[in-house]
Design a protein around this motif. Structure first.
Motif, PDB file in Angstrom:
ATOM      1  N   ARG B  59      18.540 -10.468 -18.681  1.00  0.00           N
ATOM      2  CA  ARG B  59      18.929  -9.529 -19.740  1.00  0.00           C
ATOM      3  C   ARG B  59      19.982  -8.529 -19.243  1.00  0.00           C
ATOM      4  O   ARG B  59      20.948  -8.223 -19.933  1.00  0.00           O
ATOM      5  CB  ARG B  59      17.673  -8.784 -20.216  1.00  0.00           C
ATOM      6  N   THR B  60      19.783  -8.024 -18.023  1.00  0.00           N
ATOM      7  CA  THR B  60      20.715  -7.026 -17.488  1.00  0.00           C
ATOM      8  C   THR B  60      22.112  -7.619 -17.308  1.00  0.00           C
ATOM      9  O   THR B  60      23.109  -6.986 -17.655  1.00  0.00           O
ATOM     10  CB  THR B  60      20.178  -6.478 -16.151  1.00  0.00           C
ATOM     11  N   ASP B 177       6.012  -5.473 -24.619  1.00  0.00           N
ATOM     12  CA  ASP B 177       5.726  -6.096 -25.924  1.00  0.00           C
ATOM     13  C   ASP B 177       4.358  -6.776 -25.933  1.00  0.00           C
ATOM     14  O   ASP B 177       3.795  -7.031 -26.988  1.00  0.00           O
ATOM     15  CB  ASP B 177       6.833  -7.104 -26.285  1.00  0.00           C
ATOM     16  N   LEU B 178       3.840  -7.066 -24.737  1.00  0.00           N
ATOM     17  CA  LEU B 178       2.533  -7.731 -24.647  1.00  0.00           C
ATOM     18  C   LEU B 178       1.386  -6.747 -24.389  1.00  0.00           C
ATOM     19  O   LEU B 178       0.236  -7.164 -24.227  1.00  0.00           O
ATOM     20  CB  LEU B 178       2.550  -8.775 -23.522  1.00  0.00           C
ATOM     21  N   SER B 209      11.747  -7.434 -26.455  1.00  0.00           N
ATOM     22  CA  SER B 209      12.076  -6.583 -27.598  1.00  0.00           C
ATOM     23  C   SER B 209      13.251  -5.655 -27.311  1.00  0.00           C
ATOM     24  O   SER B 209      13.844  -5.100 -28.223  1.00  0.00           O
ATOM     25  CB  SER B 209      10.858  -5.725 -27.960  1.00  0.00           C
ATOM     26  N   GLY B 210      13.569  -5.491 -26.036  1.00  0.00           N
ATOM     27  CA  GLY B 210      14.656  -4.577 -25.673  1.00  0.00           C
ATOM     28  C   GLY B 210      14.189  -3.136 -25.507  1.00  0.00           C
ATOM     29  O   GLY B 210      14.949  -2.268 -25.067  1.00  0.00           O
ATOM     30  N   GLN B 211      12.923  -2.893 -25.825  1.00  0.00           N
ATOM     31  CA  GLN B 211      12.398  -1.537 -25.702  1.00  0.00           C
ATOM     32  C   GLN B 211      12.523  -1.024 -24.263  1.00  0.00           C
ATOM     33  O   GLN B 211      12.171  -1.740 -23.321  1.00  0.00           O
ATOM     34  CB  GLN B 211      10.918  -1.532 -26.127  1.00  0.00           C
ATOM     35  N   GLY B 212      13.055   0.171 -24.114  1.00  0.00           N
ATOM     36  CA  GLY B 212      13.118   0.798 -22.794  1.00  0.00           C
ATOM     37  C   GLY B 212      14.266   0.334 -21.914  1.00  0.00           C
ATOM     38  O   GLY B 212      14.475   0.889 -20.828  1.00  0.00           O
ATOM     39  N   MET B 213      15.043  -0.645 -22.373  1.00  0.00           N
ATOM     40  CA  MET B 213      16.120  -1.147 -21.529  1.00  0.00           C
ATOM     41  C   MET B 213      17.195  -0.080 -21.292  1.00  0.00           C
ATOM     42  O   MET B 213      17.742   0.030 -20.195  1.00  0.00           O
ATOM     43  CB  MET B 213      16.781  -2.399 -22.153  1.00  0.00           C
TER      44      MET B 213
END
Ligand SMILES: Nc1nc2c(ncn2[C@@H]2O[C@H](COP(=O)(O)OP(=O)(O)OP(=O)(O)O)[C@@H](O)[C@H]2O)c(=O)[nH]1
Ligand SMILES: [Mg+2]
Ligand SMILES: [Zn+2]
Lengths: 115, 234
Positions: B59-60, B177-178, B209-213
């Motif tokens: 992702r990064t 997310d889990l 989810s991209g949360q916190g990225m």
């Protein structure tokens, strides 16, 4: 899990030192193992037993000295040996990040003889 | 001394004080000097198998490799699966097969760097072998160390593997997310992290989810800026 590799390094260093001193046999190895070194003393002993045949340390005794963890509190400057891995200062309760001692992994000494 | 009639050998003690990790320390110092000279920020990622190191890098790289020139070195016991997952994302990937070795060593990083042009890089990620015990004791010359724990691994990871967590500059709590499905007790996990790694930044994120990225990226950016003003240069 890499105790074998470390014991190889220790045995090689011990043999070099023995030969340099004109000795032919290693009677004893003294290793210092910090409680925070991540090394299992039992695994080191197993590695030693597996590796010593055929070396100058074939009949040597292995002394493992476990080095306790010592921290210094950044808040109140108290030096202390923590009871567990939380490193909480027993005086003021501040969690400590750093250690003064306890990460050692060292071949401290060898006892050698000529025959 | 009494004369001995036997040829009994006289033993003597040689005090050596030899650090068994000295060789790795020397290689790490040499790496660090090279990285400093090149002005590259080097991030060493540690975790148990499957905590999400490769996924975080996937992702990064996807999000940031067009912004800063970056590369990855991955260490894996047998395969080059991780390197293949990371290929084609705008960053060179060098794979180190460690065989049976349970951690990366500084000399392996030096060798892998021969395949990279450090002077063109701003950011170099090292994905260590999935293992929370052995890699902790081996400095690779990195600038920052990031330890991951996923929400599915249990809140007490930091208590069980203090050595790895103690050495972290940042801790990533991954797969948020889990969290609900896993019954993750967030407060308990954060409390454990606070006592074990009081110095570390903590990022709770999900690559799914991209949360916190964004917080994680901002942290990388500020580290880049303080290293060499990279963000303003390119
Ligand atoms: N739902 C969800 N799954 C994730 C997340 N991050 C990683 N995973 C999954 O977790 C599994 C393991 O992730 P990896 O990235 O391969 O873990 P690793 O730490 O690189 O594992 P090793 O290289 O074997 O040590 C994969 O199936 C990922 O898709 C996340 O944020 N959310
Ligand atoms: Mg991986
Ligand atoms: Zn205190």
């Amino acid at each position: 899990m890499h105790e074998i590799g470390l014991m190889e390094t220790a045995l090689r260093a011990a043999e070099e030192a023995a030969l340099e001193a004109g000795a032919r046999r290693i009677q004893r190895l003294h290793l210092r193992v910090g409680r925070l070194s991540g090394i299992e003393p039992d695994a080191l002993r197993l590695a030693f037993d597996a590796l010593r045949p055929g070396t100058l340390a074939e009949n040597a005794q292995l002394d493992l000295e476990l080095v306790p963890i010592v921290c210094r509190c950044q808040s109140c400057n108290l030096g202390f040996s923590p009871e567990d891995f939380t490193f909480l200062c027993p005086r003021c309760g501040t969690p400590s990040a750093d250690t003064l001692q306890g990460r050692e992994l060292e071949l401290a000494a060898v006892e050698v003889s000529e025959a | 001394m009494k004369p001995s009639c036997e040829t009994s050998s006289v033993s003597k003690v040689l005090h050596l004080g030899k650090d068994l990790l000295a060789s790795n320390r020397q290689h790490a110092a040499a790496n660090r000097a090279r990285f400093d000279q090149a002005g590259v920020l080097v991030v060493n990622l540690l975790s148990s198998p499957g905590s999400g190191k490769t996924a975080l890098l996937e992702r990064t790289l996807g999000d940031l490799s067009s912004r800063w020139p970056m590369a990855v070195i991955t260490g894996d016991l047998q395969t080059d699966n991780d390197a293949r997952r990371l290929a084609g994302r705008g960053a060179p990937v060098v794979s180190i097969a460690t065989g049976t070795l349970c951690h990366l060593e500084a000399s392996m990083i030096a060798r892998a760097c021969q395949e990279l042009d450090l002077s063109r890089l701003r950011l170099l990620f090292i994905e260590n072998v999935g293992n929370l015990v052995c890699p902790a004791g081996y400095d690779l010359g990195e600038t920052l160390r990031v330890v991951l724990m996923s929400v599915t691994e249990g809140e007490d990871k930091p208590l069980k593997y203090p050595l790895a967590f103690k050495s972290a500059d940042a801790v990533v709590v991954s797969k948020t997310d889990l969290a609900q499905a896993a019954g993750f007790r967030r407060e308990e996990a954060l409390a454990n992290l606070t006592v074990i790694v009081p110095q570390a930044q903590i990022f709770e994120l999900s690559v799914q989810s991209g949360q916190g990225m964004d917080d994680f990226y901002r942290w990388l950016e500020s580290a880049l800026v303080s290293r060499c003003g990279a963000a303003v240069r390119h």
